[in-house]
Design an enzyme around this catalytic site. Sequence first.
Site, PDB file in Angstrom:
ATOM      1  N   CYS A  52       0.831  -1.212   0.000  1.00  0.00           N
ATOM      2  CA  CYS A  52       0.000   0.000   0.000  1.00  0.00           C
ATOM      3  C   CYS A  52       0.860   1.255   0.000  1.00  0.00           C
ATOM      4  CB  CYS A  52      -0.963  -0.012   1.180  1.00  0.00           C
ATOM      5  SG  CYS A  52      -0.155  -0.101   2.797  1.00  0.00           S
TER       6      CYS A  52
ATOM      7  N   HIS B  74      -1.369   1.652   7.462  1.00  0.00           N
ATOM      8  CA  HIS B  74      -1.898   1.482   6.108  1.00  0.00           C
ATOM      9  C   HIS B  74      -1.839   2.813   5.380  1.00  0.00           C
ATOM     10  CE1 HIS B  74      -4.191  -0.138   2.804  1.00  0.00           C
ATOM     11  NE2 HIS B  74      -5.135   0.777   2.954  1.00  0.00           N
TER      12      HIS B  74
END
Length: 468
Positions: free
Chosen positions: A60, A344
């Site tokens: 990510c 994230h």
Amino acid sequence: RVRSHVVRSVVEPGTGKKQWAAARASTYDHVHEVVLSNFLQVDVDRKAGVVGLINLGNTCYMNSSLQCLMNTIPLSDYFLGYDYRSEINRDNFLGTGGELVTAYASLVKEMWLGEKKAVEPVAFKSKLETFAPQFYGNDQQDSQELLSCLLDGVHEDLNRVKKKPYIEDKDCDGSNDEGDAVLAWQNYLQRDRSIIVDLFQGQLRNEIRCSECNHTSVKFDSFMYLSLPVSDSCRSLDDCLDLFCASEVLADDNQWYCSKCKRHVDATKKFDLWTLPPILIVHLKRFKFTRSGRKKKIDRQVKYPLEGWDLSKSMKSNHGGAEKESYNLYAVSNHMGGDLGFGHYTAMALNRFDDCWYDFNDSSCQKVDVPRSDLGNSSRCYLLFYNRVDTDESAAGRMSTRSTRETTIRRQDIDRPELWPHMQKAPPAAPTTASSPAHMQIQKQNYRSFARSMRSLEISAASSPPPL
């Protein structure tokens, strides 16, 4: 695809006849026009550029940085409409012989011209791992470190300098900042010239002053992004910038060696903005090392402007010119979580066609409801991407925002000093017209200052390396 030359009409001396001649382009405007004309042939209604990136396993961080770069329009247009292959430096040992930039260019084309709703960047990541082995595998990494490595690799693959000369830094004392800054930029361009330099490179003034004898050392350092500190007292992006530009005391183990005192002494160190690039990347230093050696996040909410971020007041240089240092936000790399290794990353970016913000969460793409989002005031923002705009203040001093024209990207070359950022400075506070005496006086002073710098640097056609 177009190249670095454009065809212009010129008047033949003596006869007055017009002829067509090829000339080296000073900007990338012709590239932008070609790309826009090509987009008229595709179905823009399918939201070109609103494409996800499939997570390859904790990638990510990579997807977030890539989405921000994909929406850096001048860079994407370069790969969509320019013959970038003609500028690949296959002999540069600092690059990959063109393999990384070719893989990135293919990804740009697939993201903007392909038909998929989400792209799997396997081939690109493979080339990136070859250039930067620290990104091998599926471990979580830092999006800023990925961005830095990628831009370095693309730059070296496209570096127009085929043989880098050795250049020794000049020791400056602050008595001739304008000339010293120009010399530092000239020296930098002798070793590094590419689309990455044209877009992202700025210049900082770095001053260290001895606390005992007041001896001053000044250097002008090139930068690709601004890394701004974040503290508990920072509420806005300007607070972070003020902290970056604040004086720092060098003492104890960090003492500075003074060449005049001939020993290590306490000193003060200070950074100032000197020139800013067309595309300004701001890195908020949200992570600090704990005693255990892990990077822990500084979870401070920071307010940042979406439009019209005026940096003119923060500039150390003071001679006049044609541009105001005003920036609009177009992309953000966000980080969620309290630890670098377990958080994230997502991205938000402004689409070039519908002027709407989109949230990119790996393969998912959703339109952002800006008033209901944390865009502009967030503890998640990590990398901020701004493009400089040419503002119109003619309407009662009121600055337009998204209607402003994005700034011209000037191609940096050794033999074209008129295109260097030192000649494109912010205008004076007092309004002037193009024909006013005040305006003419400013322009005269501008060129006199630059001419003095050129003479002091002994720049001449005979001593300059040939253009590449």
